[in-house]
Scaffold this motif. Structure first.
Motif, PDB file in Angstrom:
ATOM      1  N   VAL A  76       0.845  -1.204   0.000  1.00  0.00           N
ATOM      2  CA  VAL A  76       0.000   0.000   0.000  1.00  0.00           C
ATOM      3  C   VAL A  76       0.878   1.251   0.000  1.00  0.00           C
ATOM      4  CG1 VAL A  76      -1.657   1.329   1.374  1.00  0.00           C
ATOM      5  CG2 VAL A  76      -1.973  -1.134   1.083  1.00  0.00           C
ATOM      6  N   GLU A  77       1.920   1.266   0.818  1.00  0.00           N
ATOM      7  CA  GLU A  77       2.806   2.430   0.882  1.00  0.00           C
ATOM      8  C   GLU A  77       3.469   2.716  -0.466  1.00  0.00           C
ATOM      9  OE1 GLU A  77       6.958   3.686   3.089  1.00  0.00           O
ATOM     10  OE2 GLU A  77       5.631   2.280   4.126  1.00  0.00           O
ATOM     11  N   LEU A  78       3.983   1.661  -1.091  1.00  0.00           N
ATOM     12  CA  LEU A  78       4.631   1.856  -2.393  1.00  0.00           C
ATOM     13  C   LEU A  78       3.609   2.278  -3.455  1.00  0.00           C
ATOM     14  CD1 LEU A  78       7.195   1.829  -4.059  1.00  0.00           C
ATOM     15  CD2 LEU A  78       6.900  -0.651  -4.354  1.00  0.00           C
ATOM     16  N   ALA A  79       2.409   1.734  -3.389  1.00  0.00           N
ATOM     17  CA  ALA A  79       1.347   2.124  -4.334  1.00  0.00           C
ATOM     18  C   ALA A  79       1.043   3.618  -4.209  1.00  0.00           C
ATOM     19  CB  ALA A  79       0.092   1.297  -4.091  1.00  0.00           C
ATOM     20  N   LYS A  80       0.991   4.108  -2.987  1.00  0.00           N
ATOM     21  CA  LYS A  80       0.739   5.540  -2.784  1.00  0.00           C
ATOM     22  C   LYS A  80       1.874   6.364  -3.375  1.00  0.00           C
ATOM     23  CE  LYS A  80      -2.201   5.140   1.257  1.00  0.00           C
ATOM     24  NZ  LYS A  80      -2.299   5.244   2.712  1.00  0.00           N
ATOM     25  N   ARG A  81       3.114   5.942  -3.158  1.00  0.00           N
ATOM     26  CA  ARG A  81       4.263   6.668  -3.716  1.00  0.00           C
ATOM     27  C   ARG A  81       4.215   6.703  -5.229  1.00  0.00           C
ATOM     28  NH1 ARG A  81       9.501   4.000  -1.338  1.00  0.00           N
ATOM     29  NH2 ARG A  81       8.426   3.150   0.446  1.00  0.00           N
ATOM     30  N   ARG A  82       3.766   5.599  -5.833  1.00  0.00           N
ATOM     31  CA  ARG A  82       3.732   5.473  -7.292  1.00  0.00           C
ATOM     32  C   ARG A  82       2.416   5.948  -7.901  1.00  0.00           C
ATOM     33  NH1 ARG A  82       6.416   2.271 -10.654  1.00  0.00           N
ATOM     34  NH2 ARG A  82       8.542   1.822 -10.150  1.00  0.00           N
ATOM     35  N   SER A  83       1.447   6.303  -7.074  1.00  0.00           N
ATOM     36  CA  SER A  83       0.109   6.727  -7.521  1.00  0.00           C
ATOM     37  C   SER A  83      -0.580   5.650  -8.358  1.00  0.00           C
ATOM     38  CB  SER A  83       0.186   8.048  -8.301  1.00  0.00           C
ATOM     39  OG  SER A  83       0.700   9.070  -7.480  1.00  0.00           O
ATOM     40  N   VAL A  84      -0.522   4.421  -7.858  1.00  0.00           N
ATOM     41  CA  VAL A  84      -1.196   3.290  -8.495  1.00  0.00           C
ATOM     42  C   VAL A  84      -1.943   2.500  -7.421  1.00  0.00           C
ATOM     43  CG1 VAL A  84       0.489   3.123 -10.377  1.00  0.00           C
ATOM     44  CG2 VAL A  84       0.833   1.757  -8.306  1.00  0.00           C
ATOM     45  N   LYS A  85      -2.643   1.486  -7.824  1.00  0.00           N
ATOM     46  CA  LYS A  85      -3.377   0.630  -6.898  1.00  0.00           C
ATOM     47  C   LYS A  85      -2.426  -0.392  -6.263  1.00  0.00           C
ATOM     48  CE  LYS A  85      -7.520   2.194  -7.817  1.00  0.00           C
ATOM     49  NZ  LYS A  85      -8.296   2.875  -6.803  1.00  0.00           N
ATOM     50  N   PRO A  86      -2.683  -0.785  -5.015  1.00  0.00           N
ATOM     51  CA  PRO A  86      -1.852  -1.816  -4.393  1.00  0.00           C
ATOM     52  C   PRO A  86      -1.787  -3.115  -5.212  1.00  0.00           C
ATOM     53  CG  PRO A  86      -3.170  -0.742  -2.728  1.00  0.00           C
ATOM     54  CD  PRO A  86      -3.650  -0.222  -4.065  1.00  0.00           C
ATOM     55  N   ALA A  87      -2.895  -3.501  -5.808  1.00  0.00           N
ATOM     56  CA  ALA A  87      -2.895  -4.720  -6.628  1.00  0.00           C
ATOM     57  C   ALA A  87      -1.894  -4.602  -7.782  1.00  0.00           C
ATOM     58  CB  ALA A  87      -4.295  -4.997  -7.162  1.00  0.00           C
ATOM     59  N   GLN A  88      -1.748  -3.408  -8.333  1.00  0.00           N
ATOM     60  CA  GLN A  88      -0.788  -3.210  -9.425  1.00  0.00           C
ATOM     61  C   GLN A  88       0.644  -3.403  -8.934  1.00  0.00           C
ATOM     62  OE1 GLN A  88      -2.853   0.590 -10.493  1.00  0.00           O
ATOM     63  NE2 GLN A  88      -2.245  -0.041 -12.552  1.00  0.00           N
ATOM     64  N   ILE A  89       0.932  -2.955  -7.726  1.00  0.00           N
ATOM     65  CA  ILE A  89       2.275  -3.154  -7.169  1.00  0.00           C
ATOM     66  C   ILE A  89       2.531  -4.645  -6.956  1.00  0.00           C
ATOM     67  CG2 ILE A  89       3.727  -2.792  -5.118  1.00  0.00           C
ATOM     68  CD1 ILE A  89       3.543  -0.310  -6.926  1.00  0.00           C
ATOM     69  N   ALA A  90       1.566  -5.357  -6.384  1.00  0.00           N
ATOM     70  CA  ALA A  90       1.742  -6.795  -6.154  1.00  0.00           C
ATOM     71  C   ALA A  90       1.935  -7.544  -7.472  1.00  0.00           C
ATOM     72  CB  ALA A  90       0.559  -7.357  -5.382  1.00  0.00           C
ATOM     73  N   LEU A  91       1.175  -7.171  -8.502  1.00  0.00           N
ATOM     74  CA  LEU A  91       1.331  -7.810  -9.811  1.00  0.00           C
ATOM     75  C   LEU A  91       2.648  -7.403 -10.469  1.00  0.00           C
ATOM     76  CD1 LEU A  91      -2.303  -7.565 -11.198  1.00  0.00           C
ATOM     77  CD2 LEU A  91      -1.079  -9.644 -10.502  1.00  0.00           C
ATOM     78  N   ALA A  92       3.030  -6.141 -10.321  1.00  0.00           N
ATOM     79  CA  ALA A  92       4.312  -5.693 -10.886  1.00  0.00           C
ATOM     80  C   ALA A  92       5.463  -6.454 -10.239  1.00  0.00           C
ATOM     81  CB  ALA A  92       4.490  -4.187 -10.690  1.00  0.00           C
ATOM     82  N   TRP A  93       5.373  -6.704  -8.941  1.00  0.00           N
ATOM     83  CA  TRP A  93       6.419  -7.471  -8.254  1.00  0.00           C
ATOM     84  C   TRP A  93       6.577  -8.854  -8.902  1.00  0.00           C
ATOM     85  CZ3 TRP A  93       6.045 -12.135  -5.633  1.00  0.00           C
ATOM     86  CH2 TRP A  93       7.214 -12.555  -5.007  1.00  0.00           C
ATOM     87  N   ILE A  94       5.459  -9.545  -9.080  1.00  0.00           N
ATOM     88  CA  ILE A  94       5.543 -10.898  -9.630  1.00  0.00           C
ATOM     89  C   ILE A  94       5.980 -10.868 -11.093  1.00  0.00           C
ATOM     90  CG2 ILE A  94       3.193 -11.398 -10.465  1.00  0.00           C
ATOM     91  CD1 ILE A  94       3.409 -13.974  -8.679  1.00  0.00           C
TER      92      ILE A  94
END
Length: 145
Positions: A76-94
């Motif tokens: 959630v924290e990284l999503a806020k920094r990147r101005s995206v949804k948390p799900a997008q960060i989790a998918l981007a990680w994988i």
């Protein structure tokens, strides 16, 4: 190989992923969002923001440890920094894992598919990857009967 793999369940990194890489076997993990847990809307009790968060006993059996919530908070924290949804960060990680062919996603709304497609464009740098990964605590083997 269709394996259980996401930011809060990474036990496949021990044996299965190295074996698949060595043998040239494609990896298409299921539950890359940990049954929605990494969407940033779960709470330790059954009073999350979605119907699934309130009723998904199986997810509570798989996830919901204190360390799982700490990792979700970082998503959630990284999503806020990147101005995206948390799900997008989790998918981007994988998707940033070179050994992943494609994650198997489950979507119940069109916008969830839109977010998933946009996640393909996100590139996380080494510092962001470490930020997401460093709190991981090994789990018992989960998701297989």
């Amino acid at each position: 190989m269709q394996n259980h793999y996401n930011l809060i369940y990474r036990e496949e990194e021990r044996e299965m992923i190295p074996l698949c890489k060595e043998e040239g076997v494609a990896i298409i993990p299921w539950s890359p969002l940990a049954r929605g847990f990494l969407a940033g809307n779960r709470k330790p009790s059954y009073d999350g923001d979605t119907k699934r968060a309130k009723t998904d006993k199986y997810a509570h059996d798989l996830y919901y440890s204190e360390s799982d919530f700490k990792i979700a908070d970082r998503v959630v924290e990284l999503a806020k920094r990147r101005s995206v949804k948390p799900a997008q960060i989790a998918l981007a990680w994988i998707l940033n894992k070179e050994f992943i062919t494609s994650p198997i996603i489950g979507a119940s709304k069109i916008e969830q598919l839109d977010y998933a497609v946009k996640a393909m464009e996100l590139r996380l740098d080494e510092i962001e990857m470490k930020f997401l990964e460093e709190l991981y605590i090994p789990h018992k083997i989960l998701g297989h009967s």
